[in-house]
Scaffold this motif. Structure first.
Motif: not given
Length: 272
Positions: A155-164
């Motif tokens: 998964q792209a790092i931006k979407q990954f880091i936005m996962d609560s």
């Protein structure tokens, strides 16, 4: 949408005015927010004293001996104080009263994507909170933790880091900013980022969130803090909302793409 700094700012704004105050009444004009407001809110909160006001992720907890009122601001919600007998506007859905002479804590939410829930016992056991990852400004969120979480993830790092479930409160604005500050391209697969680069990323996440809290959050459209003042971090944004404008480092026009229906802005030269 209010993100972690805005929610923290709201919590800090309302807490001094309601701590150790007794709730005299709850006035619910619109019971249907994102979910219906539970009956316990109007049945159990009156005559309770506010013992503490805390935050977990984007949720605010107003704690009493009977239980905790859990508040989520949704897309456009805000909490602010009004004088007693101030007529409500159309989107003012809930008033929390603290006696005839005390200011009223008013919840307004034009889109009604926010929530007010109730939890007895440990409030983090509520189904909305019990799956949340660590707080980003605590020691639990560190490079060892993030490195282990990212291994094998495409998964792209931006979407990954936005996962609560990974970490709470790193919303779209601050993910854009931290990735730029760390020099990481938002489309890069999370599992392909080295531990050394993730260490920088963790540092920048903490830095950007702490700076935003210090300045009262980021006011873009609807957000007003619990003290009634807008946030000023918008003035410090390096990439978010600056598509096609020159990068503040190299002057290359910033590129905008969509990731998970969210705007992503980055520099094709500075972020790899």
């Amino acid at each position: 949408m209010p993100e972690l700094p805005e929610v923290e700012t709201t919590k800090n704004g309302i807490a001094p005015h309601i701590l150790n105050k007794t709730i005299s009444a709850i006035e619910i004009r619109q019971p249907q927010l994102r979910w219906p407001i539970p009956a316990e809110v109007s049945e159990k909160l009156p005559n309770q004293t506010v013992r503490d006001v805390t935050r977990r992720g984007k949720y605010i907890g107003v704690h009493t001996d009977a239980g905790t009122l859990i508040i989520h601001l949704g897309m456009s919600g805000s909490l602010y104080f009004v004088e007693p007998n101030t007529p409500p506007l159309f989107h003012d859905h809930v008033d929390i009263h603290f006696g005839a002479q005390s200011p009223v804590l008013r919840y307004t939410d034009p889109r009604r994507f926010g929530a007010m829930m109730w939890q007895e016992g440990n409030w983090t056991d509520h189904e909305l909170l019990n799956h949340l990852g660590p707080e980003p400004l605590t020691q639990a969120f560190n490079v060892d933790y993030l490195y282990a979480k990212t291994r094998g993830r495409k998964q792209a790092i931006k979407q990954f880091i936005m996962d609560s479930k990974v970490v709470v409160g790193v919303g779209n604005i601050y993910a854009n900013e931290a990735l730029f500050m760390a020099g990481i391209r938002p489309t890069r697969a999370a599992g392909n980022i080295s531990k050394a680069r993730l260490a920088v990323f963790v540092e920048k996440i903490k830095l950007v969130l702490a700076a935003a809290i210090e300045q009262g959050g980021t006011t873009l459209r609807d957000f007003i803090g619990g003290d009634g003042k807008p946030g000023y971090f918008k003035q410090e944004l390096k990439v978010y909302g600056r598509a096609e404008q020159p990068c503040r480092v190299c002057q290359t026009p910033l590129k905008e793409i969509r990731q998970g229906q969210r705007s992503t802005v980055y520099c094709v030269q500075c972020q790899k």
